[in-house]
Design an enzyme around this catalytic site. Structure first.
Site, PDB file in Angstrom:
ATOM      1  N   ASP A 183      14.393   5.303   6.570  1.00 38.57           N
ATOM      2  CA  ASP A 183      15.753   5.819   6.757  1.00 38.57           C
ATOM      3  C   ASP A 183      16.581   5.534   5.511  1.00 38.57           C
ATOM      4  O   ASP A 183      16.891   4.384   5.219  1.00 38.57           O
ATOM      5  CB  ASP A 183      16.365   5.146   7.985  1.00 38.57           C
ATOM      6  CG  ASP A 183      17.699   5.763   8.380  1.00 38.57           C
ATOM      7  OD1 ASP A 183      18.165   6.692   7.686  1.00 38.57           O
ATOM      8  OD2 ASP A 183      18.282   5.305   9.392  1.00 38.57           O
ATOM      9  N   HIS A 185      19.564   6.553   5.384  1.00 41.11           N
ATOM     10  CA  HIS A 185      20.838   6.212   6.041  1.00 41.11           C
ATOM     11  C   HIS A 185      22.048   6.843   5.362  1.00 41.11           C
ATOM     12  O   HIS A 185      23.175   6.390   5.542  1.00 41.11           O
ATOM     13  CB  HIS A 185      20.991   4.680   6.085  1.00 41.11           C
ATOM     14  CG  HIS A 185      21.685   4.177   7.317  1.00 41.11           C
ATOM     15  ND1 HIS A 185      22.960   3.660   7.295  1.00 41.11           N
ATOM     16  CD2 HIS A 185      21.264   4.086   8.604  1.00 41.11           C
ATOM     17  CE1 HIS A 185      23.302   3.273   8.511  1.00 41.11           C
ATOM     18  NE2 HIS A 185      22.295   3.526   9.328  1.00 41.11           N
ATOM     19  N   GLU A 209      14.381   9.883   6.633  1.00 40.47           N
ATOM     20  CA  GLU A 209      15.578  10.211   7.419  1.00 40.47           C
ATOM     21  C   GLU A 209      16.834  10.171   6.553  1.00 40.47           C
ATOM     22  O   GLU A 209      17.004   9.266   5.737  1.00 40.47           O
ATOM     23  CB  GLU A 209      15.707   9.208   8.566  1.00 40.47           C
ATOM     24  CG  GLU A 209      16.905   9.442   9.464  1.00 40.47           C
ATOM     25  CD  GLU A 209      16.888   8.537  10.684  1.00 40.47           C
ATOM     26  OE1 GLU A 209      17.969   8.314  11.263  1.00 40.47           O
ATOM     27  OE2 GLU A 209      15.803   8.043  11.070  1.00 40.47           O
ATOM     28  N   GLU A 235      21.808  12.859  13.082  1.00 36.27           N
ATOM     29  CA  GLU A 235      22.576  11.949  13.938  1.00 36.27           C
ATOM     30  C   GLU A 235      24.074  12.098  13.725  1.00 36.27           C
ATOM     31  O   GLU A 235      24.862  11.701  14.574  1.00 36.27           O
ATOM     32  CB  GLU A 235      22.162  10.498  13.692  1.00 36.27           C
ATOM     33  CG  GLU A 235      22.527   9.944  12.327  1.00 36.27           C
ATOM     34  CD  GLU A 235      21.885   8.604  12.058  1.00 36.27           C
ATOM     35  OE1 GLU A 235      22.605   7.593  12.036  1.00 36.27           O
ATOM     36  OE2 GLU A 235      20.646   8.565  11.879  1.00 36.27           O
ATOM     37  N   HIS A 285      18.027  10.689  18.368  1.00 34.92           N
ATOM     38  CA  HIS A 285      18.635   9.463  17.851  1.00 34.92           C
ATOM     39  C   HIS A 285      19.168   8.641  19.019  1.00 34.92           C
ATOM     40  O   HIS A 285      19.872   9.155  19.877  1.00 34.92           O
ATOM     41  CB  HIS A 285      19.781   9.847  16.912  1.00 34.92           C
ATOM     42  CG  HIS A 285      20.486   8.714  16.264  1.00 34.92           C
ATOM     43  ND1 HIS A 285      21.717   8.260  16.674  1.00 34.92           N
ATOM     44  CD2 HIS A 285      20.136   7.938  15.205  1.00 34.92           C
ATOM     45  CE1 HIS A 285      22.111   7.274  15.891  1.00 34.92           C
ATOM     46  NE2 HIS A 285      21.167   7.048  14.991  1.00 34.92           N
TER      47      HIS A 285
END
Length: 382
Positions: A183, A185, A209, A235, A285
């Site tokens: 991720d 992020h 991700e 997400e 998510h």
């Protein structure tokens, strides 16, 4: 049947639960929250109650449209999360009223269980190899980690080397057959995302991700061409209209809508159906609580392109309380061989421990994500 009352509970570690009561004594539960803005979402739920009190909770589709279209301003994380929690609770009521799981009302399940992954490491990845081995020992066949700490638009290669070393240690520790999600992020900007993704090509990752923030969707095809791994994101997208741009543009292989942010069960099922038409997979998510996970599993049960489910058991955010603390039927989430079974009870399939919810709401929380800064003092993406 009529809705008579909506009550929100701000509970540790960082969640918000919603209870909807009816005049027939049937109660539904939802989880409307934006991490770090729980009180704001609770206030939005209270405002939405004006559209809901006195209405029949079983008219889920109509009430969703009233909540979404009845206000002149729409969309965004706060409003869509408030709608999401209400929607989850309405489906819970309808399932309980008819004595069936929500997935039966959505056409019946296409699977009995779904693969799950375990988070390893924290915000700043450390000791991830040992944690990955421990997750595999507990039966998980996939793990996910934060790929990097804060990273400037153009940053040192030392940070790239550290991120690659972290992934290499995990791959060596768990072998070639365990799925690894990395991720980014949204911490990484396009110039360094290109560098990182090139360096990670040899690790056979399950996905990367949020390689960049979702507001930079136009660069995703360029990053996808590097071929490091399937690209996952979503997400921080909240409706089928947000995802429409993703599908039209291409480059994304896995979408990750959050049913506590993206309009609940009603909207997330529509998003998943759109994804299937573009041959895109779904990995919902869910770093949240038990109500959110139960809602996720109802969607996973009916969406053919769902392939893995995030869940928060033991996640680093869960300080003080964990996933199963708030439910009576802890076996509703049956983990085995890296999978979790679909809950079989009516509604969302869980029995919320209301007395414990009320007690923990006395403590509440004011969780905030950390504020990070670069070496030059400017604010960094967390």
């Amino acid at each position: 049947m009529k809705i008579v009352k909506l009550t929100t509970f701000i509970v540790p570690p960082r969640w918000c639960f919603l209870k909807i009561e009816t005049d027939e004594g049937i109660v539904g539960w939802g989880e409307p929250v934006v991490e770090g803005r729980a009180h704001t979402v609770a206030a939005a739920v209270e405002e939405l109650s004006d559209y809901l009190i006195g209405r029949d909770p079983r008219n889920v589709q109509d009430l969703w449209n009233v909540m979404y279209r009845g206000g002149f301003y729409r969309g965004g994380p706060v409003m869509m999360s408030a709608i999401a929690g209400v929607d989850q609770a309405l489906w819970d009521i309808k399932g309980k009223a008819l004595g069936v799981p929500v997935y039966e009302l959505l056409g019946g399940k296409v699977r009995d269980r779904i693969r799950v992954y375990s988070w390893i490491g924290g915000d700043r990845p450390a000791d991830t190899a040992a944690q990955a081995q421990a997750a595999v020992a507990r039966g998980f066949t996939a793990v996910k980690m934060n790929g990097t700490e804060e990273m400037q638009y153009i940053d040192s290669h030392a940070k790239v080397e550290q991120a690659v070393a972290n992934v290499a240690m995990i791959r060596e520790a768990v072998g070639k057959n365990i799925g690894i999600g990395v991720d980014f992020h949204g911490r990484v900007h396009k110039p360094m995302a290109k560098v990182l993704m090139r360096e990670l090509r040899d690790f056979n990752l399950m996905f990367i991700e949020e390689p960049v923030l979702s507001e930079h969707l136009e660069v995703i095809p360029e990053l996808a061409a590097i071929g490091a791994a399937p690209i996952a994101l979503g997400e921080r997208l909240y409706s089928r209209w947000d995802f429409k741009r993703v599908f039209a543009q291409g480059g994304v292989d896995i979408i990750q809508p959050d049913p506590s942010h993206a309009g609940g069960i009603t909207e997330t099922c529509k998003i998943a159906a759109m994804a299937e038409a573009y041959d895109v997979a779904v990995a919902l998510h869910c770093p949240l609580g038990p109500i959110a996970l139960a809602a996720n599993l109802q969607i996973d049960a009916v969406c053919y392109n769902a392939f893995i489910q995030e869940q928060s058991l033991g996640i680093h955010y869960n300080q003080g309380n964990d996933l199963l603390d708030y439910v009576h039927n802890r076996d509703a989430f049956h983990y085995q061989d890296g999978y979790v079974a679909m809950p079989g009870g009516p509604g969302l399939g869980i029995e919320v421990n209301e007395a414990y919810v009320v007690d923990r709401a006395k403590e509440g929380h004011r969780w905030r994500n950390p504020i990070w800064r670069h070496a030059d003092g400017s604010v960094a993406e967390w």
